[in-house]
Design an enzyme around this catalytic site. Structure first.
Site, PDB file in Angstrom:
ATOM      1  N   HIS A  34       0.855  -1.203   0.000  1.00  0.00           N
ATOM      2  CA  HIS A  34       0.000   0.000   0.000  1.00  0.00           C
ATOM      3  C   HIS A  34       0.880   1.238   0.000  1.00  0.00           C
ATOM      4  O   HIS A  34       1.464   1.617   1.024  1.00  0.00           O
ATOM      5  CB  HIS A  34      -0.946   0.037   1.198  1.00  0.00           C
ATOM      6  CG  HIS A  34      -1.924   1.173   1.132  1.00  0.00           C
ATOM      7  ND1 HIS A  34      -3.191   1.034   0.605  1.00  0.00           N
ATOM      8  CD2 HIS A  34      -1.822   2.473   1.485  1.00  0.00           C
ATOM      9  CE1 HIS A  34      -3.823   2.208   0.660  1.00  0.00           C
ATOM     10  NE2 HIS A  34      -3.009   3.100   1.188  1.00  0.00           N
ATOM     11  N   CYS A  35       0.995   1.852  -1.158  1.00  0.00           N
ATOM     12  CA  CYS A  35       1.727   3.107  -1.274  1.00  0.00           C
ATOM     13  C   CYS A  35       1.141   3.857  -2.466  1.00  0.00           C
ATOM     14  O   CYS A  35       0.319   3.312  -3.203  1.00  0.00           O
ATOM     15  CB  CYS A  35       3.223   2.859  -1.451  1.00  0.00           C
ATOM     16  SG  CYS A  35       3.617   1.683  -2.748  1.00  0.00           S
ATOM     17  N   HIS A  36       1.520   5.106  -2.593  1.00  0.00           N
ATOM     18  CA  HIS A  36       0.954   5.957  -3.644  1.00  0.00           C
ATOM     19  C   HIS A  36       2.061   6.694  -4.381  1.00  0.00           C
ATOM     20  O   HIS A  36       3.172   6.843  -3.868  1.00  0.00           O
ATOM     21  CB  HIS A  36       0.027   7.024  -3.052  1.00  0.00           C
ATOM     22  CG  HIS A  36      -1.006   6.528  -2.097  1.00  0.00           C
ATOM     23  ND1 HIS A  36      -2.144   5.878  -2.498  1.00  0.00           N
ATOM     24  CD2 HIS A  36      -1.083   6.606  -0.744  1.00  0.00           C
ATOM     25  CE1 HIS A  36      -2.886   5.583  -1.435  1.00  0.00           C
ATOM     26  NE2 HIS A  36      -2.263   6.003  -0.369  1.00  0.00           N
ATOM     27  N   THR A  80      -6.834   9.528  -4.082  1.00  0.00           N
ATOM     28  CA  THR A  80      -8.016  10.294  -4.497  1.00  0.00           C
ATOM     29  C   THR A  80      -7.661  11.646  -5.115  1.00  0.00           C
ATOM     30  O   THR A  80      -8.466  12.200  -5.852  1.00  0.00           O
ATOM     31  CB  THR A  80      -8.960  10.526  -3.316  1.00  0.00           C
ATOM     32  OG1 THR A  80      -8.235  11.180  -2.271  1.00  0.00           O
ATOM     33  CG2 THR A  80      -9.538   9.217  -2.803  1.00  0.00           C
ATOM     34  N   ARG A 127     -10.333   0.469  -6.348  1.00  0.00           N
ATOM     35  CA  ARG A 127     -10.541   0.941  -4.971  1.00  0.00           C
ATOM     36  C   ARG A 127     -11.851   1.697  -4.882  1.00  0.00           C
ATOM     37  O   ARG A 127     -12.106   2.594  -5.695  1.00  0.00           O
ATOM     38  CB  ARG A 127      -9.395   1.855  -4.581  1.00  0.00           C
ATOM     39  CG  ARG A 127      -9.349   2.212  -3.094  1.00  0.00           C
ATOM     40  CD  ARG A 127      -8.154   3.104  -2.837  1.00  0.00           C
ATOM     41  NE  ARG A 127      -7.824   3.209  -1.432  1.00  0.00           N
ATOM     42  CZ  ARG A 127      -7.291   4.298  -0.890  1.00  0.00           C
ATOM     43  NH1 ARG A 127      -7.041   5.363  -1.633  1.00  0.00           N
ATOM     44  NH2 ARG A 127      -7.005   4.338   0.396  1.00  0.00           N
ATOM     45  N   TYR A 160     -12.133   1.321   1.433  1.00  0.00           N
ATOM     46  CA  TYR A 160     -11.602   2.213   2.471  1.00  0.00           C
ATOM     47  C   TYR A 160     -12.778   2.905   3.136  1.00  0.00           C
ATOM     48  O   TYR A 160     -13.572   3.559   2.451  1.00  0.00           O
ATOM     49  CB  TYR A 160     -10.637   3.223   1.847  1.00  0.00           C
ATOM     50  CG  TYR A 160      -9.856   4.045   2.858  1.00  0.00           C
ATOM     51  CD1 TYR A 160      -9.533   3.548   4.112  1.00  0.00           C
ATOM     52  CD2 TYR A 160      -9.401   5.327   2.536  1.00  0.00           C
ATOM     53  CE1 TYR A 160      -8.798   4.296   5.019  1.00  0.00           C
ATOM     54  CE2 TYR A 160      -8.665   6.085   3.440  1.00  0.00           C
ATOM     55  CZ  TYR A 160      -8.371   5.570   4.683  1.00  0.00           C
ATOM     56  OH  TYR A 160      -7.648   6.319   5.583  1.00  0.00           O
ATOM     57  N   HIS A 184      -6.356  -0.474   5.997  1.00  0.00           N
ATOM     58  CA  HIS A 184      -6.046  -0.007   7.358  1.00  0.00           C
ATOM     59  C   HIS A 184      -7.045  -0.537   8.397  1.00  0.00           C
ATOM     60  O   HIS A 184      -7.521   0.216   9.260  1.00  0.00           O
ATOM     61  CB  HIS A 184      -5.991   1.521   7.390  1.00  0.00           C
ATOM     62  CG  HIS A 184      -5.313   2.147   6.193  1.00  0.00           C
ATOM     63  ND1 HIS A 184      -4.289   1.517   5.511  1.00  0.00           N
ATOM     64  CD2 HIS A 184      -5.515   3.323   5.537  1.00  0.00           C
ATOM     65  CE1 HIS A 184      -3.903   2.294   4.498  1.00  0.00           C
ATOM     66  NE2 HIS A 184      -4.626   3.384   4.488  1.00  0.00           N
ATOM     67  N   ASP A 260       2.157   3.005   3.190  1.00  0.00           N
ATOM     68  CA  ASP A 260       1.282   4.149   2.921  1.00  0.00           C
ATOM     69  C   ASP A 260       2.070   5.401   2.535  1.00  0.00           C
ATOM     70  O   ASP A 260       1.538   6.511   2.558  1.00  0.00           O
ATOM     71  CB  ASP A 260       0.320   4.465   4.071  1.00  0.00           C
ATOM     72  CG  ASP A 260      -0.816   5.388   3.631  1.00  0.00           C
ATOM     73  OD1 ASP A 260      -1.238   5.284   2.469  1.00  0.00           O
ATOM     74  OD2 ASP A 260      -1.253   6.234   4.434  1.00  0.00           O
ATOM     75  N   ASN A 265      -2.320  13.452   4.002  1.00  0.00           N
ATOM     76  CA  ASN A 265      -3.260  14.028   4.984  1.00  0.00           C
ATOM     77  C   ASN A 265      -2.922  13.762   6.434  1.00  0.00           C
ATOM     78  O   ASN A 265      -3.798  13.862   7.283  1.00  0.00           O
ATOM     79  CB  ASN A 265      -4.698  13.524   4.725  1.00  0.00           C
ATOM     80  CG  ASN A 265      -5.183  13.896   3.347  1.00  0.00           C
ATOM     81  OD1 ASN A 265      -5.051  15.037   2.936  1.00  0.00           O
ATOM     82  ND2 ASN A 265      -5.714  12.926   2.617  1.00  0.00           N
TER      83      ASN A 265
HETATM   84  O1  LIG Z   1      -3.420   6.858   1.764  1.00  0.00           O
HETATM   85  C1  LIG Z   1      -4.341   6.368   2.404  1.00  0.00           C
HETATM   86  O2  LIG Z   1      -4.493   5.170   2.375  1.00  0.00           O
HETATM   87  C2  LIG Z   1      -5.207   7.177   3.183  1.00  0.00           C
HETATM   88  C3  LIG Z   1      -5.666   8.415   2.881  1.00  0.00           C
HETATM   89  C4  LIG Z   1      -5.627   9.017   1.570  1.00  0.00           C
HETATM   90  C5  LIG Z   1      -6.326   8.262   0.531  1.00  0.00           C
HETATM   91  O3  LIG Z   1      -6.845   7.202   0.761  1.00  0.00           O
HETATM   92  C6  LIG Z   1      -6.389   8.782  -0.848  1.00  0.00           C
HETATM   93  O4  LIG Z   1      -6.071   9.933  -1.081  1.00  0.00           O
HETATM   94  O5  LIG Z   1      -6.743   8.006  -1.715  1.00  0.00           O
HETATM   95  C7  LIG Z   1      -6.260   9.213   3.965  1.00  0.00           C
HETATM   96  O6  LIG Z   1      -6.730   8.628   4.960  1.00  0.00           O
HETATM   97  O7  LIG Z   1      -6.276  10.448   3.827  1.00  0.00           O
END
Ligand SMILES: O=C(O)/C=C(\CC(=O)C(=O)O)C(=O)O
Length: 307
Positions: A34-36, A80, A127, A160, A184, A260, A265
């Site tokens: 889980h990373c972005h 997102t 997702r 989520y 999470h 993550d 945020n």
């Molecule tokens: O990175 C995560 O998993 C959690 C996030 C951000 C998110 O889900 C997103 O922007 O898609 C959060 O709780 O702000």
């Protein structure tokens, strides 16, 4: 230096530069599941409908972190702030030489050919986000239609949500026709007892539905009393440990872990990712649990052809 044309959300915390080398040596072949990636905004603009504007966090920076921490692979989850424009995530998958898979956000209007292109790039899931501060509402019939289409590709659905919303979402979640991966641990309130009604409902959700998996990630997001993963702390986020450890020990074949990174945020502090890795043996105390969590389970879900 960043050249992004975007202005970050006020108070935004940037990811931690210069993380520690973890003391915990990850098993060979470990997956950060889980990373972005964020942008870079100049190359992959943030979506107009986004609820936050992050700092840039590029694929190159993600891969450098992967190597520094000792991971072999990544699962890049669409954030997102990029809406349903999956280009930055897809670009990371394509540039990874097969070492990254992706989880996309798609709308009902996506064509079969576009889904197939995502698959070819390495996407293996979609997702669905129910955290109200992050996304506008999408009708459940639209999500169910998407789930049915991606089921045919062998993909899973990542969900989520906040723990308080699980009762209301239960019927929808349990009707999904795919493997379902919870982000999470469904965001438990860790000031409540681990055997209290809220987390018991989550455990029941997993116990009664063998297609439900959980990421035991994000202690830095869930912790209330810490201590924070900073300044060499080897026992960070102690209040989250009983929750994550319970899930790992009860469902060892259906858990995943991820950093993550770049931690969107966070309001309070930005963790040192090296110390986050040192959190893992507290929740998965044996080599067997560690291997399942970090290697066997993510490989079965994202690289089944190699297992
Ligand atoms: O990175 C995560 O998993 C959690 C996030 C951000 C998110 O889900 C997103 O922007 O898609 C959060 O709780 O702000």
């Amino acid at each position: 230096m960043s050249t992004t044309p975007f202005e970050k959300t006020p108070g935004w915390l940037d990811w931690y530069a210069g993380p520690a080398k973890p003391r915990f040596v990850l098993p060979p072949g470990s997956v950060d599941a889980h990373c972005h990636v964020f942008g870079p905004g100049a190359e992959f603009p943030y979506a107009p409908e986004r609820k936050y504007t992050p700092c840039d966090a590029s694929k190159r920076q993600l891969f450098a972190l992967r190597d520094h921490l000792g991971f072999a692979r990544n699962v890049v989850v669409q954030a997102t702030c990029h809406g349903a424009d999956n280009r930055a995530m897809v670009d990371a998958c394509l540039a990874s030489a097969g070492r990254a898979r992706g989880v996309a956000t798609v709308r009902r209007s996506i064509t079969d050919a576009e889904l197939q292109q995502l698959h070819t790039a390495g996407v293996r899931g979609v997702r669905f986000n129910f955290v109200k501060r992050l996304v506008d509402f999408t009708p459940k019939d639209e999500l169910m239609e998407i789930a049915a289409r991606v089921a045919e590709l062998g993909w899973h659905v990542v969900i989520y949500f906040e723990a308080v919303d699980l009762p209301e979402l239960w019927d929808f979640f349990t009707a999904l026709p795919t493997t379902v991966v919870v982000d999470h641990m469904g965001r438990p309130n860790v000031t409540q007892p681990v055997d209290g009604p809220e987390f018991s409902l989550f455990l029941r959700f997993m116990a009664e539905h063998e297609n439900v998996w959980s990421k035991v990630s994000c202690p830095e997001r869930l912790s209330v009393s810490g201590p924070r993963a900073l300044n060499g702390e080897q026992a960070a986020y102690r209040d989250v440990v009983p929750f994550a450890r319970t899930v790992v020990e009860r469902f060892p074949d259906r858990v995943l872990w991820g950093t993550d990174w770049p931690h969107p945020n966070l309001k309070d502090h930005m963790p040192d990712d090296g110390l986050l890795v040192d959190f893992i043996p507290h929740i998965a105390p044996t080599p067997e649990l560690q291997r399942k969590l970090l290697v066997d389970n993510p490989m079965r879900l994202y690289w089944p052809e190699e297992t």
